[in-house]
Design a protein around this motif. Structure first.
Motif, PDB file in Angstrom:
ATOM      1  N   ILE A 275      -5.684  28.940  65.101  1.00  0.00           N
ATOM      2  CA  ILE A 275      -5.555  28.178  63.865  1.00  0.00           C
ATOM      3  C   ILE A 275      -4.852  26.854  64.143  1.00  0.00           C
ATOM      4  O   ILE A 275      -3.866  26.789  64.884  1.00  0.00           O
ATOM      5  N   ASN A 276      -5.394  25.788  63.559  1.00  0.00           N
ATOM      6  CA  ASN A 276      -4.892  24.421  63.750  1.00  0.00           C
ATOM      7  C   ASN A 276      -5.064  23.932  65.185  1.00  0.00           C
ATOM      8  O   ASN A 276      -4.414  22.970  65.602  1.00  0.00           O
ATOM      9  N   GLY A 277      -5.949  24.590  65.931  1.00  0.00           N
ATOM     10  CA  GLY A 277      -6.262  24.142  67.282  1.00  0.00           C
ATOM     11  C   GLY A 277      -5.215  24.464  68.318  1.00  0.00           C
ATOM     12  O   GLY A 277      -5.293  23.958  69.447  1.00  0.00           O
ATOM     13  N   THR A 278      -4.256  25.311  67.986  1.00  0.00           N
ATOM     14  CA  THR A 278      -3.213  25.631  68.960  1.00  0.00           C
ATOM     15  C   THR A 278      -3.807  26.376  70.154  1.00  0.00           C
ATOM     16  O   THR A 278      -4.785  27.101  70.039  1.00  0.00           O
ATOM     17  N   THR A 279      -3.192  26.168  71.312  1.00  0.00           N
ATOM     18  CA  THR A 279      -3.726  26.721  72.564  1.00  0.00           C
ATOM     19  C   THR A 279      -3.097  28.052  72.947  1.00  0.00           C
ATOM     20  O   THR A 279      -3.472  28.637  73.960  1.00  0.00           O
ATOM     21  N   THR A 280      -2.141  28.526  72.153  1.00  0.00           N
ATOM     22  CA  THR A 280      -1.590  29.863  72.333  1.00  0.00           C
ATOM     23  C   THR A 280      -1.423  30.504  70.962  1.00  0.00           C
ATOM     24  O   THR A 280      -1.298  29.809  69.946  1.00  0.00           O
ATOM     25  N   ALA A 281      -1.405  31.813  70.938  1.00  0.00           N
ATOM     26  CA  ALA A 281      -1.231  32.542  69.685  1.00  0.00           C
ATOM     27  C   ALA A 281      -0.635  33.907  69.998  1.00  0.00           C
ATOM     28  O   ALA A 281      -0.662  34.374  71.142  1.00  0.00           O
ATOM     29  N   LEU A 282      -0.103  34.549  68.981  1.00  0.00           N
ATOM     30  CA  LEU A 282       0.503  35.867  69.123  1.00  0.00           C
ATOM     31  C   LEU A 282      -0.531  36.938  68.835  1.00  0.00           C
ATOM     32  O   LEU A 282      -1.240  36.885  67.823  1.00  0.00           O
ATOM     33  N   SER A 283      -0.640  37.920  69.713  1.00  0.00           N
ATOM     34  CA  SER A 283      -1.661  38.953  69.585  1.00  0.00           C
ATOM     35  C   SER A 283      -1.504  39.780  68.312  1.00  0.00           C
ATOM     36  O   SER A 283      -0.404  39.897  67.761  1.00  0.00           O
ATOM     37  N   GLU A 284      -2.607  40.361  67.884  1.00  0.00           N
ATOM     38  CA  GLU A 284      -2.638  41.185  66.682  1.00  0.00           C
ATOM     39  C   GLU A 284      -2.644  42.675  66.998  1.00  0.00           C
ATOM     40  O   GLU A 284      -2.878  43.498  66.117  1.00  0.00           O
ATOM     41  N   ASP A 285      -2.388  43.036  68.254  1.00  0.00           N
ATOM     42  CA  ASP A 285      -2.549  44.426  68.665  1.00  0.00           C
ATOM     43  C   ASP A 285      -1.256  45.236  68.618  1.00  0.00           C
ATOM     44  O   ASP A 285      -1.213  46.379  69.074  1.00  0.00           O
ATOM     45  N   GLY A 286      -0.195  44.646  68.067  1.00  0.00           N
ATOM     46  CA  GLY A 286       1.076  45.357  67.988  1.00  0.00           C
ATOM     47  C   GLY A 286       1.948  45.205  69.201  1.00  0.00           C
ATOM     48  O   GLY A 286       3.098  45.654  69.202  1.00  0.00           O
ATOM     49  N   ASN A 287       1.440  44.537  70.266  1.00  0.00           N
ATOM     50  CA  ASN A 287       2.224  44.363  71.491  1.00  0.00           C
ATOM     51  C   ASN A 287       3.010  43.059  71.514  1.00  0.00           C
ATOM     52  O   ASN A 287       3.791  42.822  72.436  1.00  0.00           O
ATOM     53  N   ALA A 288       2.784  42.207  70.513  1.00  0.00           N
ATOM     54  CA  ALA A 288       3.513  40.938  70.405  1.00  0.00           C
ATOM     55  C   ALA A 288       3.450  40.130  71.698  1.00  0.00           C
ATOM     56  O   ALA A 288       4.455  39.660  72.216  1.00  0.00           O
ATOM     57  N   VAL A 289       2.244  39.968  72.233  1.00  0.00           N
ATOM     58  CA  VAL A 289       2.024  39.216  73.465  1.00  0.00           C
ATOM     59  C   VAL A 289       1.378  37.877  73.118  1.00  0.00           C
ATOM     60  O   VAL A 289       0.419  37.823  72.347  1.00  0.00           O
ATOM     61  N   TYR A 290       1.880  36.791  73.684  1.00  0.00           N
ATOM     62  CA  TYR A 290       1.239  35.494  73.506  1.00  0.00           C
ATOM     63  C   TYR A 290       0.063  35.377  74.468  1.00  0.00           C
ATOM     64  O   TYR A 290       0.150  35.773  75.635  1.00  0.00           O
ATOM     65  N   TYR A 291      -1.048  34.861  73.973  1.00  0.00           N
ATOM     66  CA  TYR A 291      -2.240  34.716  74.793  1.00  0.00           C
ATOM     67  C   TYR A 291      -2.755  33.284  74.700  1.00  0.00           C
ATOM     68  O   TYR A 291      -2.434  32.538  73.771  1.00  0.00           O
ATOM     69  N   GLY A 292      -3.585  32.911  75.677  1.00  0.00           N
ATOM     70  CA  GLY A 292      -4.107  31.561  75.779  1.00  0.00           C
ATOM     71  C   GLY A 292      -3.658  30.942  77.085  1.00  0.00           C
ATOM     72  O   GLY A 292      -2.492  31.063  77.475  1.00  0.00           O
ATOM     73  N   GLY A 293      -4.603  30.283  77.789  1.00  0.00           N
ATOM     74  CA  GLY A 293      -4.270  29.705  79.087  1.00  0.00           C
ATOM     75  C   GLY A 293      -5.102  28.483  79.382  1.00  0.00           C
ATOM     76  O   GLY A 293      -5.685  27.868  78.484  1.00  0.00           O
ATOM     77  N   ASP A 294      -5.201  28.154  80.669  1.00  0.00           N
ATOM     78  CA  ASP A 294      -5.890  26.923  81.068  1.00  0.00           C
ATOM     79  C   ASP A 294      -6.909  27.137  82.176  1.00  0.00           C
ATOM     80  O   ASP A 294      -7.404  26.174  82.767  1.00  0.00           O
ATOM     81  N   ASP A 295      -7.249  28.394  82.450  1.00  0.00           N
ATOM     82  CA  ASP A 295      -8.208  28.679  83.526  1.00  0.00           C
ATOM     83  C   ASP A 295      -9.437  29.374  82.947  1.00  0.00           C
ATOM     84  O   ASP A 295      -9.441  30.591  82.742  1.00  0.00           O
TER      85      ASP A 295
END
Length: 397
Positions: free
Chosen positions: A134-154
């Motif tokens: 949302i809003n073009g951000t390159t990282t976000a917080l997962s929705e799986d209950g593990n509270a892991v940030y995802y998103g990278g550059d590869d």
């Protein structure tokens, strides 16, 4: 029999206490990896070193995580029965890998003894490929209950290989008790990852969901999942997808739910050969819901689909079912009108509202002509797509 518990770093193998319990045999293999052989082995905790599970029967208990730098290898014919007394799932974290290669006759299976949809959290892979949340951000917080940030550059990051793997009865409720995990979830997974011949069977949320990333998938089967069979957001952009098949039975929402988290500038994923079949008397999760169309695009979602076979999507009460439903004017204006949403050639059979796409807003009117040359997806038969004697591919025949 001798009882023994072995702990290797954070990977724990627990021996069940019973008259028939056997000694767990763990041997150092080539490269220093841990080799696990069948018995009454319980997989739990975090895997911090390369670990191999041989063909056989095991238990998976709790949130099992594959840490960065470690590879979990699972041989063909391995079956994991999930302990449903606790919140359980298999999570491959960013930098970790899974190497799960079954065969059509000897698949890798994750199931439960109670055989109840929603028993566990399914399989989640994280990668290092780009996303647009949302809003073009390159990282976000997962929705799986593990509270892991995802998103990278590869874009070519590699989270491993999954072939001929079946996940049954996933979709565990998390968080507020109303959200569920998917059967298989891919967070920012890169194009270096291989996903082929996978089955999601009777999960209570989506069969397969992609959160951004660039990975592609071939030969997918989504059977009897309560929410959407296929779902993506955060500008997932896989370009080499083929042979996706969904069979919706008894309970099911959209065959495909597609969005790009409201990002206009996204790369449309490409999928060739899609078959979506909705069995008679299949209802949405929520009564009187409009979530009964085959394919829905919203929030700037895009997709270039070819050879699409759709059957069985009927109106329910006042709610209308369509081959393709465009949910908002913004998606129609920015994506449909600019050729980033294509579903052609298309065959739409045994369904209502043939010949026209549906528009939930006002700015619509695209029509289509059924193409008789489109046929159902062809998939290799075998144990990988058979559950309790039921051939999941029967509707393709």
């Amino acid at each position: 029999m001798k009882r023994r518990v072995l702990t290797l770093l954070s990977l724990t193998f627990a021996l069940a206490i019973s008259l028939n319990s056997c000694t767990i045999e763990v041997n150092d293999g080539l490269g220093g990896e841990t080799i696990v052989t069948p018995g009454t082995t319980v997989l739990t905790g975090t895997i911090n070193k390369d670990t191999v599970f041989k063909k056989g029967n095991y238990t998976l208990k709790g949130i099992v995580k594959v840490a960065s730098g470690a590879t979990l290898t699972i041989e063909a014919g391995a079956t994991f029965t999930v302990d449903t007394s606790t919140n359980s799932s298999l999570v491959v974290l960013q930098g970790g890998k899974i190497d799960a290669v079954g065969t059509a006759s000897d698949p890798i299976v994750f199931t439960t003894s109670t055989k109840t949809p929603g028993d566990w959290g399914g399989i989640t892979l994280y990668g290092n490929a780009p996303i647009k949340a949302i809003n073009g951000t390159t990282t976000a917080l997962s929705e799986d209950g593990n509270a892991v940030y995802y998103g990278g550059d590869d874009p070519n990051s590699n989270s491993g290989v999954m072939k001929f793997v079946r996940v049954e009865y996933a979709g565990k409720k998390i968080g507020d008790g109303t959200s569920e995990t998917n059967s298989m979830t891919f967070y920012s997974v890169g194009a270096g990852t291989t996903l082929e011949n996978l089955v999601s069977y009777k999960g209570t949320d989506d069969g397969f969901e992609f959160f951004g990333g660039t990975v592609s998938a071939k030969n997918l089967v989504a059977y009897g999942n309560y929410d959407d069979s296929f779902d993506w957001q955060d500008a997932w952009s896989g370009q080499n997808n083929s042979n996706w098949y969904a069979f919706q039975t008894k309970i099911g929402n959209f065959g495909m739910e597609i969005e790009s988290s409201s990002n206009i500038d996204n790369i449309a994923p490409k999928i060739s050969n899609i078959t979506l079949i909705r069995e008679a008397n299949t209802n949405p999760e929520t009564a009187n819901s409009a979530e009964i169309s085959a394919i829905q695009f919203k929030k700037q979602g895009t997709g270039i689909f070819s050879n699409v076979y759709i059957s069985g999507y009927k109106n329910i009460g006042s709610q209308k079912a369509y081959a393709v439903l465009i949910q908002d004017d913004a998606t129609n204006t920015s994506q449909v009108a600019n050729g980033k949403v294509k579903v052609e050639p298309l065959t739409y059979l045994n369904s209502d509202n043939a010949g026209v796409w549906g528009y939930a807003q006002t700015n619509g009117g695209k029509t289509f002509t059924n193409t008789a040359t489109v046929t159902k997806v062809s998939l290799v038969p075998g144990a990988w797509a058979t559950v309790d004697g039921v051939n999941l591919l029967a509707a393709l025949q």
